[in-house]
Design a protein around this motif. Structure first.
Motif, PDB file in Angstrom:
ATOM      1  N   GLY A 156       0.842  -1.405  -0.072  1.00 55.95           N
ATOM      2  CA  GLY A 156       0.325  -0.038   0.134  1.00 55.95           C
ATOM      3  C   GLY A 156       0.815   1.166  -0.081  1.00 55.95           C
ATOM      4  N   ARG A 157       2.082   1.354   0.546  1.00 55.62           N
ATOM      5  CA  ARG A 157       2.919   2.398   0.813  1.00 55.62           C
ATOM      6  C   ARG A 157       3.437   2.914  -0.608  1.00 55.62           C
ATOM      7  N   ARG A 158       3.512   1.629  -1.783  1.00 51.33           N
ATOM      8  CA  ARG A 158       4.007   1.939  -2.935  1.00 51.33           C
ATOM      9  C   ARG A 158       2.990   1.780  -4.017  1.00 51.33           C
ATOM     10  N   ILE A 159       1.503   1.887  -3.579  1.00 47.93           N
ATOM     11  CA  ILE A 159       0.401   1.256  -4.626  1.00 47.93           C
ATOM     12  C   ILE A 159       0.580   2.411  -5.647  1.00 47.93           C
ATOM     13  N   LEU A 160       0.709   3.811  -5.420  1.00 49.45           N
ATOM     14  CA  LEU A 160       0.926   4.726  -6.449  1.00 49.45           C
ATOM     15  C   LEU A 160       1.891   4.283  -7.639  1.00 49.45           C
ATOM     16  N   ASP A 161       2.760   3.877  -7.236  1.00 50.62           N
ATOM     17  CA  ASP A 161       3.875   3.295  -8.400  1.00 50.62           C
ATOM     18  C   ASP A 161       3.264   2.415  -9.322  1.00 50.62           C
ATOM     19  N   VAL A 162       2.411   1.522  -8.972  1.00 50.58           N
ATOM     20  CA  VAL A 162       1.468   0.816  -9.675  1.00 50.58           C
ATOM     21  C   VAL A 162       0.499   1.176 -10.538  1.00 50.58           C
ATOM     22  N   VAL A 163      -0.326   1.886  -9.826  1.00 52.22           N
ATOM     23  CA  VAL A 163      -1.812   2.347 -10.550  1.00 52.22           C
ATOM     24  C   VAL A 163      -1.444   3.846 -11.088  1.00 52.22           C
ATOM     25  N   ALA A 164      -0.481   4.475 -10.758  1.00 49.75           N
ATOM     26  CA  ALA A 164      -0.246   5.816 -11.291  1.00 49.75           C
ATOM     27  C   ALA A 164       1.016   6.400 -11.206  1.00 49.75           C
ATOM     28  N   PRO A 165       1.988   5.660 -11.763  1.00 52.73           N
ATOM     29  CA  PRO A 165       3.414   5.975 -11.630  1.00 52.73           C
ATOM     30  C   PRO A 165       3.667   7.696 -11.920  1.00 52.73           C
ATOM     31  N   GLU A 166       2.946   8.201 -12.756  1.00 54.69           N
ATOM     32  CA  GLU A 166       3.153   9.543 -13.133  1.00 54.69           C
ATOM     33  C   GLU A 166       2.718  10.559 -11.863  1.00 54.69           C
ATOM     34  N   VAL A 167       1.962  10.046 -10.714  1.00 51.81           N
ATOM     35  CA  VAL A 167       1.607  10.708  -9.917  1.00 51.81           C
ATOM     36  C   VAL A 167       2.440  10.485  -8.500  1.00 51.81           C
ATOM     37  N   ALA A 168       2.820   9.083  -8.469  1.00 54.70           N
ATOM     38  CA  ALA A 168       3.564   8.768  -7.416  1.00 54.70           C
ATOM     39  C   ALA A 168       5.011   9.445  -7.158  1.00 54.70           C
ATOM     40  N   GLU A 169       5.686   9.880  -8.188  1.00 52.49           N
ATOM     41  CA  GLU A 169       6.900  10.700  -7.860  1.00 52.49           C
ATOM     42  C   GLU A 169       6.829  11.931  -7.474  1.00 52.49           C
ATOM     43  N   ALA A 170       5.870  12.667  -8.014  1.00 56.86           N
ATOM     44  CA  ALA A 170       5.559  14.074  -7.316  1.00 56.86           C
ATOM     45  C   ALA A 170       4.958  14.003  -5.999  1.00 56.86           C
ATOM     46  N   ALA A 171       3.968  13.093  -5.710  1.00 56.22           N
ATOM     47  CA  ALA A 171       3.379  12.812  -4.351  1.00 56.22           C
ATOM     48  C   ALA A 171       4.635  12.360  -3.426  1.00 56.22           C
ATOM     49  N   GLU A 172       5.342  11.714  -3.844  1.00 57.20           N
ATOM     50  CA  GLU A 172       6.527  11.086  -2.889  1.00 57.20           C
ATOM     51  C   GLU A 172       7.450  12.353  -2.672  1.00 57.20           C
TER      52      GLU A 172
END
Length: 413
Positions: A156-172
């Motif tokens: 769950g901590r890395r789920i954005l990398d799976v479903v929305a990688p374009e969002v994950a980096e900015a959010a991280e």
């Protein structure tokens, strides 16, 4: 007319009554295994039904005059209030998360998994689009067929990398920036002398600085063999915490004072004041002339002062009678970098008998102490590991020079 949910509850109760006297000891292994899996799934489905009712039972709490239905349930069912409060939060989450609720209702997701998924969804950045959250929910529910609660929380901590990688980096990046800013606001360090020869260092520092410190300490502890036994000593295990503490002390001595900030009108330098008699004898003490404000790390043994003179950026202020300053040594007493490299090429490792600590982790030592006229040149220098350098300046040990120039340490009798 009785509501279908109450009918189901009564029927389930009747079914359970029918097996109340059945002894599972007579079940074969396959039946027991199947029953355990099936009952767990049924338990989750019953729990989901209860939580579904709980999420819509605000009127029950209002009728009873309690703050919420969790408080009411704790009193009526004689359960822990904290557990009931957690269940109410999960019930409200399931009411808003149909995919997760369906997984629990169908027995594909148990309650522990549901809590992990709900917590992961709650931790997603607030700016994430709801459609992305829905994708994350569906992905985690699918993972529940394979992974347990702990693994789901990690996923769950890395789920954005799976479903929305374009969002994950900015959010991280935003999350890390907030954490780093908070860390710099909260960081603290306290140095407190205990008065028993030790000082307690406690504090809170940013993760990046802690990782850097850990890397530096690893350079001293791996594969360095701290407290390597001399031939006359038995092998003994050294606690890792003690190794790390020794590595921290070694790191402080290895710092280049020329790169530290200027303060008090002079480079960062430690002044050690010692009498000429103490300097020459095995026993005696020295005074640190410039401890940190409010601290009292002001006394060390003469042996430690002699050892520090070999490696640390110190000014040895040697006093004669009536505190007359006989000699104010300078850092030129230390071996230069060029001399240090030459010693490494010549010695290659610690010159104590039987010790193989490489030159990179050794310290330059005067064969003849500067307190007795020793010179800072290659002929008078040799490499010793930290352990044996301490031994060389320990009055309880003597060092015999072997034919090849190595030192053999033994305890004085």
């Amino acid at each position: 007319m009785v509501h279908p949910i109450r009918v189901a509850a009564r029927e389930l109760g009747d079914v359970l009554k029918s097996v109340v006297d059945v002894n599972p000891a007579f079940m074969d292994t396959a039946d027991k295994a199947a029953a355990l899996v099936e009952l767990t799934a049924i338990e989750s489905r019953v729990a989901e039904l209860r939580l579904r009712v709980c999420a819509d039972a605000g009127d029950v709490a209002e009728a009873a005059g309690t703050r919420d239905v969790g408080v009411w349930a704790a009193a009526e069912t004689r359960r822990r209030r904290g557990d009931c409060a957690c269940e109410l939060r999960l019930a409200l989450t399931l009411a808003d998360r149909p995919v997760l609720a369906a997984g629990v209702r169908e027995g594909r997701v148990n309650l522990d998994q549901a809590r992990a998924i709900a917590a992961s969804l709650a931790d997603l950045p607030s700016g994430v689009d709801e459609a992305v959250v829905d994708e994350a929910e569906a992905a985690l529910v699918a993972y529940a067929a394979t992974y347990g609660p702990i693994e789901l929380r990690r996923l769950g901590r890395r789920i954005l990398d799976v479903v929305a990688p374009e969002v994950a980096e900015a959010a991280e990046a935003r999350k890390l920036a907030a954490l780093e800013a908070s860390a710099h606001e909260r960081m603290r360090l306290r140095i407190h002398a205990l008065g028993d020869g030790t000082t307690r260092i406690s504090g809170l520092i940013p993760d990046a600085s802690a990782a850097r410190l850990a890397t530096y300490l690893h350079a001293f502890t791996n594969p360095r063999r701290d407290n390597a036994p001399t031939p006359a000593e038995p092998v003994r295990a050294v606690p890792y915490g003690r190794k790390t503490a020794q590595a921290f002390c070694d790191l402080l001595e290895a710092l280049d004072p020329a790169r530290l900030p200027i303060h008090g009108g002079d480079a960062t330098t430690l002044v050690v004041t010692i009498s000429l008699t103490s300097l020459r004898e095995r026993l005696g003490t020295a005074t640190l002339g410039n401890p940190a404000p409010g601290e009292s790390h002001d006394r060390i043994t003469a042996a430690e002062a002699r050892r520090l003179a070999c490696t640390a950026q110190i000014v040895p202020a040697v006093l004669g009678g009536d505190s007359e300053v006989l000699d104010l040594g300078r850092s030129q007493r230390l071996f230069t970098r060029a001399q240090r490299r030459a010693l490494a090429l010549r010695d290659r490792e610690c010159r104590a008998e039987g010790c193989q600590i490489p030159a990179a982790w050794c310290e330059a030592h005067h064969r003849d102490p500067w307190s007795t006229g020793g010179r800072t040149d290659l002929a008078d220098g040799m490499l010793l590991c930290s352990h044996h350098h301490h031994r060389a300046h320990d009055g309880h040990f003597a060092a015999d020079r072997l034919a090849n120039g190595d030192l053999r340490f033994h305890r004085r009798t």
